[in-house]
Write a protein that holds these residues in place. Structure first.
Motif, mmCIF file in Angstrom:
data_model
loop_
_atom_site.group_PDB
_atom_site.id
_atom_site.type_symbol
_atom_site.label_atom_id
_atom_site.label_comp_id
_atom_site.label_asym_id
_atom_site.label_seq_id
_atom_site.Cartn_x
_atom_site.Cartn_y
_atom_site.Cartn_z
ATOM 1 N N ARG A 168 0.853 -1.186 0.000
ATOM 2 C CA ARG A 168 0.000 0.000 0.000
ATOM 3 C C ARG A 168 0.883 1.228 0.000
ATOM 4 N NH1 ARG A 168 -5.444 -0.911 1.314
ATOM 5 N NH2 ARG A 168 -5.778 -3.023 2.048
ATOM 6 N N ILE A 169 0.474 2.183 -0.763
ATOM 7 C CA ILE A 169 1.221 3.429 -0.869
ATOM 8 C C ILE A 169 0.481 4.498 -0.084
ATOM 9 C CG2 ILE A 169 1.953 5.216 -2.487
ATOM 10 C CD1 ILE A 169 2.442 2.926 -4.486
ATOM 11 N N ASP A 170 1.243 5.249 0.714
ATOM 12 C CA ASP A 170 0.626 6.265 1.561
ATOM 13 C C ASP A 170 0.230 7.522 0.790
ATOM 14 O OD1 ASP A 170 0.886 4.714 3.908
ATOM 15 O OD2 ASP A 170 2.964 5.365 4.132
ATOM 16 N N ARG A 171 1.072 7.942 -0.135
ATOM 17 C CA ARG A 171 0.807 9.197 -0.844
ATOM 18 C C ARG A 171 1.490 9.171 -2.210
ATOM 19 N NH1 ARG A 171 -0.634 14.546 0.648
ATOM 20 N NH2 ARG A 171 0.387 16.101 -0.641
ATOM 21 N N VAL A 172 0.834 9.761 -3.188
ATOM 22 C CA VAL A 172 1.390 9.907 -4.529
ATOM 23 C C VAL A 172 1.357 11.390 -4.874
ATOM 24 C CG1 VAL A 172 1.102 9.313 -6.973
ATOM 25 C CG2 VAL A 172 0.563 7.623 -5.215
ATOM 26 N N GLU A 173 2.501 11.913 -5.298
ATOM 27 C CA GLU A 173 2.604 13.328 -5.664
ATOM 28 C C GLU A 173 3.171 13.447 -7.065
ATOM 29 O OE1 GLU A 173 5.171 15.091 -2.722
ATOM 30 O OE2 GLU A 173 3.691 14.856 -1.115
ATOM 31 N N ALA A 174 2.953 14.584 -7.677
ATOM 32 C CA ALA A 174 3.573 14.895 -8.966
ATOM 33 C C ALA A 174 4.625 15.968 -8.724
ATOM 34 C CB ALA A 174 2.530 15.383 -9.963
ATOM 35 N N ASP A 175 5.815 15.777 -9.317
ATOM 36 C CA ASP A 175 6.843 16.800 -9.167
ATOM 37 C C ASP A 175 6.643 17.898 -10.218
ATOM 38 O OD1 ASP A 175 7.947 15.852 -11.576
ATOM 39 O OD2 ASP A 175 9.722 14.984 -10.616
ATOM 40 N N ALA A 176 7.527 18.866 -10.245
ATOM 41 C CA ALA A 176 7.395 20.014 -11.157
ATOM 42 C C ALA A 176 7.418 19.604 -12.623
ATOM 43 C CB ALA A 176 8.509 21.025 -10.866
ATOM 44 N N ASP A 177 8.007 18.442 -12.916
ATOM 45 C CA ASP A 177 8.067 17.952 -14.297
ATOM 46 C C ASP A 177 6.940 16.981 -14.629
ATOM 47 O OD1 ASP A 177 10.439 19.413 -14.823
ATOM 48 O OD2 ASP A 177 11.639 17.823 -13.876
ATOM 49 N N GLY A 178 5.989 16.802 -13.713
ATOM 50 C CA GLY A 178 4.866 15.901 -13.940
ATOM 51 C C GLY A 178 5.183 14.440 -13.681
ATOM 52 N N GLY A 204 9.552 10.048 -10.562
ATOM 53 C CA GLY A 204 10.405 11.179 -10.216
ATOM 54 C C GLY A 204 11.139 10.932 -8.926
ATOM 55 N N GLY A 205 11.162 9.682 -8.480
ATOM 56 C CA GLY A 205 11.816 9.331 -7.225
ATOM 57 C C GLY A 205 10.796 8.858 -6.211
ATOM 58 N N ALA A 206 11.266 8.693 -4.991
ATOM 59 C CA ALA A 206 10.402 8.258 -3.903
ATOM 60 C C ALA A 206 10.968 8.822 -2.605
ATOM 61 C CB ALA A 206 10.335 6.730 -3.848
#
Length: 140
Positions: free
Chosen positions: A5-15, A63-65
């Motif tokens: 399970r993943i706690d949070r997913v974000e998009a960086d400045a490059d999408g 974009g990393g983790a």
């Protein structure tokens, strides 16, 4: 099959997609070890293999983790440990791909030798462990 399970997913400045994992341990990994953290690497591999296409759009890339240490205070804020996007080595393999292949080879080989590692000092079975008895480094 691997599941999680993943706690949070974000998009960086490059999408690109950055997977964030919240941790409540009082003993975070070293900043240096996060670079090769298999959990974070696996999340990135899942992104790059299309595991988030339905949620984040077709063809999104990692974009990393990050590990966010909620119980480790740094100036009133949680400690954030970043793993940059994994780059392929000269053979075209990412660190997580090597780790998964190594793990699969160990399981298939059915040889599960006990080894001394950073978790030994928290293990309830150190007194019975052949690795501890062999090295003479019984931990208390």
């Amino acid at each position: 099959a691997l599941a999680g399970r993943i706690d949070r997913v974000e998009a960086d400045a490059d999408g690109r997609i950055v997977v964030v994992d919240f941790k409540t341990s009082k003993n975070p990994p070293t900043d240096r070890s996060v670079k090769d953290n298999p959990q974070l690497g696996f999340y990135q591999l899942a992104v790059d293999q299309g595991g988030f296409d339905g949620l984040c759009g077709e063809g999104v890339r990692s974009g990393g983790a990050e590990l966010v240490q909620l119980r480790v205070d740094q100036g009133g804020m949680p400690k954030v440990q970043q793993q940059p996007p994994q780059a392929p080595d000269s053979d075209g393999r990412k660190t997580i791909e090597i780790q998964l292949a190594t793990g699969a080879a160990v399981v298939r080989g059915e040889d599960f030798a006990a080894t001394v590692n950073p978790y030994c000092n928290r293990c309830e079975f150190a007194g019975l462990c052949p690795a501890q008895q062999h090295t003479g480094t019984m931990l208390s």
